[in-house]
Design a protein around this motif. Structure first.
Motif, PDB file in Angstrom:
ATOM      1  N   GLY A  55       0.814  -1.196   0.000  1.00  0.00           N
ATOM      2  CA  GLY A  55       0.000   0.000   0.000  1.00  0.00           C
ATOM      3  C   GLY A  55       0.853   1.253   0.000  1.00  0.00           C
ATOM      4  N   ARG A  56       1.948   1.228   0.757  1.00  0.00           N
ATOM      5  CA  ARG A  56       2.853   2.375   0.808  1.00  0.00           C
ATOM      6  C   ARG A  56       3.434   2.679  -0.568  1.00  0.00           C
ATOM      7  NH1 ARG A  56       4.782   6.609   4.307  1.00  0.00           N
ATOM      8  NH2 ARG A  56       6.672   7.357   3.296  1.00  0.00           N
ATOM      9  N   ALA A  57       3.857   1.650  -1.275  1.00  0.00           N
ATOM     10  CA  ALA A  57       4.443   1.857  -2.598  1.00  0.00           C
ATOM     11  C   ALA A  57       3.424   2.454  -3.557  1.00  0.00           C
ATOM     12  CB  ALA A  57       4.986   0.539  -3.145  1.00  0.00           C
ATOM     13  N   VAL A  58       2.183   1.989  -3.469  1.00  0.00           N
ATOM     14  CA  VAL A  58       1.130   2.532  -4.329  1.00  0.00           C
ATOM     15  C   VAL A  58       0.878   3.996  -4.000  1.00  0.00           C
ATOM     16  CG1 VAL A  58      -1.328   2.386  -4.897  1.00  0.00           C
ATOM     17  CG2 VAL A  58       0.055   0.307  -4.780  1.00  0.00           C
ATOM     18  N   CYS A  59       0.838   4.328  -2.717  1.00  0.00           N
ATOM     19  CA  CYS A  59       0.596   5.713  -2.319  1.00  0.00           C
ATOM     20  C   CYS A  59       1.741   6.627  -2.752  1.00  0.00           C
ATOM     21  CB  CYS A  59       0.377   5.806  -0.809  1.00  0.00           C
ATOM     22  SG  CYS A  59      -1.214   5.150  -0.271  1.00  0.00           S
ATOM     23  N   GLU A  60       2.977   6.138  -2.682  1.00  0.00           N
ATOM     24  CA  GLU A  60       4.108   6.936  -3.139  1.00  0.00           C
ATOM     25  C   GLU A  60       4.023   7.182  -4.643  1.00  0.00           C
ATOM     26  OE1 GLU A  60       7.396   4.650  -1.735  1.00  0.00           O
ATOM     27  OE2 GLU A  60       7.510   5.714   0.183  1.00  0.00           O
ATOM     28  N   ALA A  61       3.620   6.164  -5.390  1.00  0.00           N
ATOM     29  CA  ALA A  61       3.485   6.326  -6.841  1.00  0.00           C
ATOM     30  C   ALA A  61       2.324   7.258  -7.180  1.00  0.00           C
ATOM     31  CB  ALA A  61       3.296   4.968  -7.497  1.00  0.00           C
ATOM     32  N   LEU A  62       1.238   7.158  -6.434  1.00  0.00           N
ATOM     33  CA  LEU A  62       0.115   8.080  -6.640  1.00  0.00           C
ATOM     34  C   LEU A  62       0.531   9.519  -6.366  1.00  0.00           C
ATOM     35  CD1 LEU A  62      -2.907   6.161  -5.054  1.00  0.00           C
ATOM     36  CD2 LEU A  62      -2.689   6.862  -7.452  1.00  0.00           C
ATOM     37  N   MET A  63       1.327   9.726  -5.335  1.00  0.00           N
ATOM     38  CA  MET A  63       1.804  11.067  -5.011  1.00  0.00           C
ATOM     39  C   MET A  63       2.572  11.665  -6.194  1.00  0.00           C
ATOM     40  SD  MET A  63       4.551  12.240  -2.118  1.00  0.00           S
ATOM     41  CE  MET A  63       5.875  11.567  -3.141  1.00  0.00           C
ATOM     42  N   GLU A  64       3.414  10.856  -6.835  1.00  0.00           N
ATOM     43  CA  GLU A  64       4.165  11.334  -7.992  1.00  0.00           C
ATOM     44  C   GLU A  64       3.232  11.768  -9.120  1.00  0.00           C
ATOM     45  OE1 GLU A  64       7.306  11.881  -8.285  1.00  0.00           O
ATOM     46  OE2 GLU A  64       8.021  10.999  -6.420  1.00  0.00           O
ATOM     47  N   ARG A  65       2.037  11.187  -9.158  1.00  0.00           N
ATOM     48  CA  ARG A  65       1.077  11.520 -10.207  1.00  0.00           C
ATOM     49  C   ARG A  65       0.039  12.542  -9.732  1.00  0.00           C
ATOM     50  NH1 ARG A  65       1.610   7.734 -14.425  1.00  0.00           N
ATOM     51  NH2 ARG A  65      -0.359   8.503 -15.293  1.00  0.00           N
ATOM     52  N   THR A  99      -2.719   1.505   4.869  1.00  0.00           N
ATOM     53  CA  THR A  99      -2.911   0.941   6.198  1.00  0.00           C
ATOM     54  C   THR A  99      -2.776  -0.567   6.114  1.00  0.00           C
ATOM     55  OG1 THR A  99      -4.365   0.853   8.144  1.00  0.00           O
ATOM     56  CG2 THR A  99      -5.443   0.752   6.007  1.00  0.00           C
ATOM     57  N   HIS A 100      -2.266  -1.161   7.138  1.00  0.00           N
ATOM     58  CA  HIS A 100      -2.178  -2.619   7.252  1.00  0.00           C
ATOM     59  C   HIS A 100      -1.585  -3.275   6.011  1.00  0.00           C
ATOM     60  CE1 HIS A 100      -4.145  -2.770  11.138  1.00  0.00           C
ATOM     61  NE2 HIS A 100      -5.028  -1.898  10.689  1.00  0.00           N
ATOM     62  N   GLY A 101      -0.467  -2.763   5.561  1.00  0.00           N
ATOM     63  CA  GLY A 101       0.308  -3.440   4.523  1.00  0.00           C
ATOM     64  C   GLY A 101      -0.116  -3.157   3.106  1.00  0.00           C
ATOM     65  N   SER A 102      -1.208  -3.779   2.678  1.00  0.00           N
ATOM     66  CA  SER A 102      -1.563  -3.705   1.257  1.00  0.00           C
ATOM     67  C   SER A 102      -2.885  -2.997   0.991  1.00  0.00           C
ATOM     68  CB  SER A 102      -1.613  -5.123   0.660  1.00  0.00           C
ATOM     69  OG  SER A 102      -2.582  -5.905   1.337  1.00  0.00           O
ATOM     70  N   THR A 103      -3.387  -2.254   1.948  1.00  0.00           N
ATOM     71  CA  THR A 103      -4.655  -1.546   1.776  1.00  0.00           C
ATOM     72  C   THR A 103      -4.398  -0.042   1.688  1.00  0.00           C
ATOM     73  OG1 THR A 103      -5.890  -3.232   2.984  1.00  0.00           O
ATOM     74  CG2 THR A 103      -6.911  -1.060   2.816  1.00  0.00           C
ATOM     75  N   ILE A 104      -5.099   0.618   0.777  1.00  0.00           N
ATOM     76  CA  ILE A 104      -5.070   2.081   0.728  1.00  0.00           C
ATOM     77  C   ILE A 104      -6.481   2.603   0.944  1.00  0.00           C
ATOM     78  CG2 ILE A 104      -3.081   2.107  -0.812  1.00  0.00           C
ATOM     79  CD1 ILE A 104      -4.944   2.947  -3.079  1.00  0.00           C
ATOM     80  N   ARG A 105      -6.549   3.823   1.472  1.00  0.00           N
ATOM     81  CA  ARG A 105      -7.851   4.434   1.766  1.00  0.00           C
ATOM     82  C   ARG A 105      -8.018   5.714   0.967  1.00  0.00           C
ATOM     83  NH1 ARG A 105      -6.741   4.974   7.977  1.00  0.00           N
ATOM     84  NH2 ARG A 105      -4.635   5.022   7.120  1.00  0.00           N
ATOM     85  N   LEU A 106      -9.216   5.925   0.479  1.00  0.00           N
ATOM     86  CA  LEU A 106      -9.575   7.167  -0.185  1.00  0.00           C
ATOM     87  C   LEU A 106     -10.715   7.818   0.593  1.00  0.00           C
ATOM     88  CD1 LEU A 106      -9.592   6.174  -3.983  1.00  0.00           C
ATOM     89  CD2 LEU A 106      -7.688   7.051  -2.614  1.00  0.00           C
ATOM     90  N   ALA A 107     -10.530   9.076   0.952  1.00  0.00           N
ATOM     91  CA  ALA A 107     -11.569   9.838   1.659  1.00  0.00           C
ATOM     92  C   ALA A 107     -11.438  11.301   1.267  1.00  0.00           C
ATOM     93  CB  ALA A 107     -11.427   9.669   3.171  1.00  0.00           C
ATOM     94  N   PRO A 108     -11.758  11.625   0.021  1.00  0.00           N
ATOM     95  CA  PRO A 108     -11.579  13.005  -0.438  1.00  0.00           C
ATOM     96  C   PRO A 108     -12.575  13.950   0.231  1.00  0.00           C
ATOM     97  CG  PRO A 108     -12.776  11.731  -2.077  1.00  0.00           C
ATOM     98  CD  PRO A 108     -12.331  10.752  -1.022  1.00  0.00           C
TER      99      PRO A 108
END
Length: 404
Positions: A355-365, A372-381
């Motif tokens: 999940g962290r790696a995905v969030c870092e890549a999303l930040m670049e974009r 949270t908890h390894g492989s989960t990401i949360r969206l709450a715009p």
């Protein structure tokens, strides 16, 4: 990941001067408006976290900023040693919004939880007749209610709990969503069941549809309080004023925070009827800042904004749109999508990326999200986000997953 000299310098100052209790993404926010934030280098990002729902109404919301500025010129803090002209209207409006009678104002979500624990124990001794020192509160596995010593005592997250003992007794944890386990855990000393209607930190976990109604019925039948922690899930986030509304449940106590302060000041509250909150006596509980005029003025404007139903409707409609788009990613790096309203938990295939790696890549974009908890990401715009912005965010996630 690329970082500029301005970003690097700002982060270096933080890492030198701050305790390392967070591991933030490498973005340094300088300004924000609506659903967007801008970093120290002028790059804009779509905020898909909204400070864990504290910024439900958008960054620098004009109505909330105006309410805060007006109060800043009048009085900001008196303490509860005196009355102030903002607190009564705020408490009355908030109680009315939730169909309750009384409000106990505090500052942070953890303070609201701690306050509810004290209220529930006092109610147990003074009303239910539980012998002194034996009150028990049932909690749920996977819970997150804050970081205080008592709260982490009933957490089963090793990162929140390890090395902070000895722990506070008086809590029994059962599997989330298992009504039979709750029923089996209740005994004569049980005073309350504390539950997140949707577990946020666990990954936006939604219980079975029948769980909360069954819990309400069980609590009534066994004469224990039902306490709903709506600190993240409440105040429009899930497409209703509070997420308990989604299943027609009214708890004995609501716990509110985060969005109640409009993203401007910390405001929290315990909201219930006089039969429960009325157990408190002068001098038994308090807060120097709780219910301060500035907080009350902002909180009153938050309640006013929610009273029209506009934000709840936006979260419901846009949330359905977001959920449909995210479900289109299942099988393409996404294993499962959960959520309600504008709140989504997305399980990434752990074989693909963390999940962290995905969030870092999303930040670049240009998209900010939280793992949270390894492989989960949360969206709450923020609830002011548009359908087009949500579509763009999902496309960035699609591209990130494809890149892995």
């Amino acid at each position: 990941m690329t970082t500029t000299s301005a970003t690097t310098a700002a982060i270096a100052v933080e890492e030198h001067a701050l305790a390392h209790n967070y591991h933030p993404l490498s973005v340094v926010v300088a300004t924000a408006e609506g659903a967007w934030v801008t970093d120290v280098d002028g790059k804009r990002y779509l905020d898909c976290l909204a400070a864990y729902s504290a910024v439900n109404f958008g960054h620098s919301n004009p109505r909330l900023i105006a309410a805060a500025k007006a109060q800043l010129d009048r009085v900001t803090l008196t303490s509860r040693a005196f009355h102030n002209d903002q607190l009564g209207p705020f408490a009355d409006a908030l109680a009315t919004l939730l169909g309750k009678e009384m409000v106990l104002p505090m500052n942070t979500g953890a303070e609201a939880v701690e306050s509810a624990i004290k209220v529930a124990r006092a109610w147990g001794y003074r009303v239910k007749g539980v012998p002194e020192g034996r009150a028990k509160i049932i909690v749920m596995d996977g819970n997150f209610h804050g970081r205080t010593t008592t709260i982490i005592s009933f957490s089963n997250d090793p990162e929140a709990r390890a090395d902070f003992g000895p722990y506070t007794p008086g809590f029994t944890s059962v599997p989330y969503g298992d009504i039979d386990a709750v029923a089996a855990a209740i005994d004569d000393d049980t005073v309350a069941v504390l539950v997140e209607p949707i577990q946020g930190e666990a990954g936006v976990v939604v219980p079975p549809a029948e769980f909360l109604p069954a819990l309400r019925a069980l609590a009534t039948d066994r004469r224990v309080l039902m306490i709903a922690d709506e600190i993240q899930s409440g105040l429009g986030r899930t497409g209703s004023t509070v997420s308990c509304d989604l299943v027609g449940v009214v708890p004995d106590l609501y716990l509110l925070g985060k969005a109640l302060g409009g993203g401007i000041v910390p405001v929290s509250a315990v909201v219930g009827d006089a039969s429960v909150l009325g157990v408190l006596r002068p001098g038994e509980h308090g807060s120097t800042f709780g219910g301060n005029p500035l907080a009350a003025a902002v909180g009153l404007e938050v309640v006013s904004m929610l009273s029209t139903g506009e934000f709840q409707e936006r979260a419901s409609v846009l949330g359905a749109h977001l959920r449909s788009s995210l479900e289109g990613l299942i099988g393409s790096g996404v294993v499962e999508v959960r959520g309600a309203g504008l709140w989504a938990g997305i399980d990434i295939d752990p074989a693909l990326a963390s999940g962290r790696a995905v969030c870092e890549a999303l930040m670049e974009r240009g998209v900010l999200a939280k793992d949270t908890h390894g492989s989960t990401i949360r969206l709450a715009p923020p609830l002011v986000v548009t359908a087009e912005e949500l579509d763009w965010a999902v496309e960035q996630l699609r591209a990130v997953l494809a890149s892995f």
